[in-house]
Design an enzyme around this catalytic site. Structure first.
Site, PDB file in Angstrom:
ATOM      1  N   ASP A 162       1.040  -1.239   0.144  1.00  0.00           N
ATOM      2  CA  ASP A 162       0.107  -0.094   0.059  1.00  0.00           C
ATOM      3  C   ASP A 162       0.771   1.049   0.114  1.00  0.00           C
ATOM      4  OD1 ASP A 162      -3.353   0.640   1.116  1.00  0.00           O
ATOM      5  OD2 ASP A 162      -2.006   1.998   1.078  1.00  0.00           O
ATOM      6  N   ILE A 163       0.494   2.052  -0.817  1.00  0.00           N
ATOM      7  CA  ILE A 163       1.187   3.371  -0.983  1.00  0.00           C
ATOM      8  C   ILE A 163       1.434   4.387   0.291  1.00  0.00           C
ATOM      9  CG2 ILE A 163      -0.465   5.116  -1.890  1.00  0.00           C
ATOM     10  CD1 ILE A 163       1.787   5.771  -4.184  1.00  0.00           C
ATOM     11  N   ASN A 181     -12.963  -3.080   2.492  1.00  0.00           N
ATOM     12  CA  ASN A 181     -13.868  -2.113   2.274  1.00  0.00           C
ATOM     13  C   ASN A 181     -14.777  -1.957   1.221  1.00  0.00           C
ATOM     14  OD1 ASN A 181     -12.577  -0.714   4.640  1.00  0.00           O
ATOM     15  ND2 ASN A 181     -10.980  -0.069   3.446  1.00  0.00           N
ATOM     16  N   GLY A 190     -15.918   2.765   3.289  1.00  0.00           N
ATOM     17  CA  GLY A 190     -14.539   3.410   3.050  1.00  0.00           C
ATOM     18  C   GLY A 190     -13.721   3.062   1.960  1.00  0.00           C
ATOM     19  N   GLN A 191     -14.569   2.513   0.795  1.00  0.00           N
ATOM     20  CA  GLN A 191     -13.524   2.013  -0.124  1.00  0.00           C
ATOM     21  C   GLN A 191     -13.481   3.366  -1.238  1.00  0.00           C
ATOM     22  OE1 GLN A 191     -15.724  -1.081  -2.686  1.00  0.00           O
ATOM     23  NE2 GLN A 191     -13.895  -1.229  -4.025  1.00  0.00           N
ATOM     24  N   HIS A 211     -10.040  -5.266  -3.434  1.00  0.00           N
ATOM     25  CA  HIS A 211      -8.807  -5.656  -2.972  1.00  0.00           C
ATOM     26  C   HIS A 211      -9.022  -6.212  -1.298  1.00  0.00           C
ATOM     27  CE1 HIS A 211      -9.429  -1.508  -2.588  1.00  0.00           C
ATOM     28  NE2 HIS A 211      -8.859  -1.272  -1.636  1.00  0.00           N
ATOM     29  N   LEU A 212      -8.049  -6.632  -0.956  1.00  0.00           N
ATOM     30  CA  LEU A 212      -7.931  -7.523   0.642  1.00  0.00           C
ATOM     31  C   LEU A 212      -6.770  -6.659   1.253  1.00  0.00           C
ATOM     32  CD1 LEU A 212      -9.504  -9.533  -0.996  1.00  0.00           C
ATOM     33  CD2 LEU A 212      -8.811 -11.026   0.585  1.00  0.00           C
ATOM     34  N   HIS A 213      -6.658  -6.008   2.299  1.00  0.00           N
ATOM     35  CA  HIS A 213      -5.873  -5.337   2.943  1.00  0.00           C
ATOM     36  C   HIS A 213      -5.166  -6.388   3.759  1.00  0.00           C
ATOM     37  CE1 HIS A 213      -6.838  -1.090   2.052  1.00  0.00           C
ATOM     38  NE2 HIS A 213      -7.986  -1.466   1.829  1.00  0.00           N
TER      39      HIS A 213
END
Ligand code: 5GP
Ligand code: ZN
Length: 114
Positions: free
Chosen positions: A31-32, A85, A91-92, A98-100
């Site tokens: 993640d950036i 999300n 909160g998307q 995508h999965l965090h």
């Protein structure tokens, strides 16, 4: 591939990412803007908007079973957090599912502050 999708552009190699894993179904990159010392995004190669649109059982199982392998590979031997999300109220921000995968710090509680 969706031409105006950030993650599709990363998958196509049109935008850079710090990739840590890839296979025929998914790519995984950092993640950036990490919310934990380790913060990875597991992203299907197919442009699926969100959990509301996910109907591929093989892909679902593949992503779920990949999570502990990735965590182990990152040295997260004491646990990790997974977040998905869904939709604006969830909160998307990037509308390509995508999965965090988060870990490496103290992630107490339900984690809604992520
Ligand atoms: P969401 O809120 O949609 O579940 O999460 C989107 C995530 O994508 C955020 O954690 C955000 O930091 C990350 N992100 C946004 N743009 C980029 C980018 O260009 N590259 C990477 N590696 N991550 C990004
Ligand atoms: Zn996409």
């Amino acid at each position: 591939m969706s031409t105006d999708c950030l993650f599709c552009k990363i998958i196509a190699g049109e935008l850079p990412s710090e990739q840590v894993y890839s296979d025929e179904k998914v790519i995984v990159f950092k993640d950036i803007n990490p919310k934990a010392p380790i913060h990875l995004l597991i992203v299907p190669r197919d442009h699926i908007i969100s959990l509301n649109e996910l109907d591929n059982d093989d892909l679902t199982v593949h992503m779920m079973r990949l999570l502990p392998k990735l965590a182990k590979g990152q040295g997260l031997n004491n646990g990790f957090r997974t977040v998905i999300n869904t939709g604006p109220a969830g909160g998307q921000i990037v509308f390509h599912i995508h999965l965090h995968l988060l870990g490496g710090g103290s992630l107490d509680g339900a984690g809604f502050s992520m």
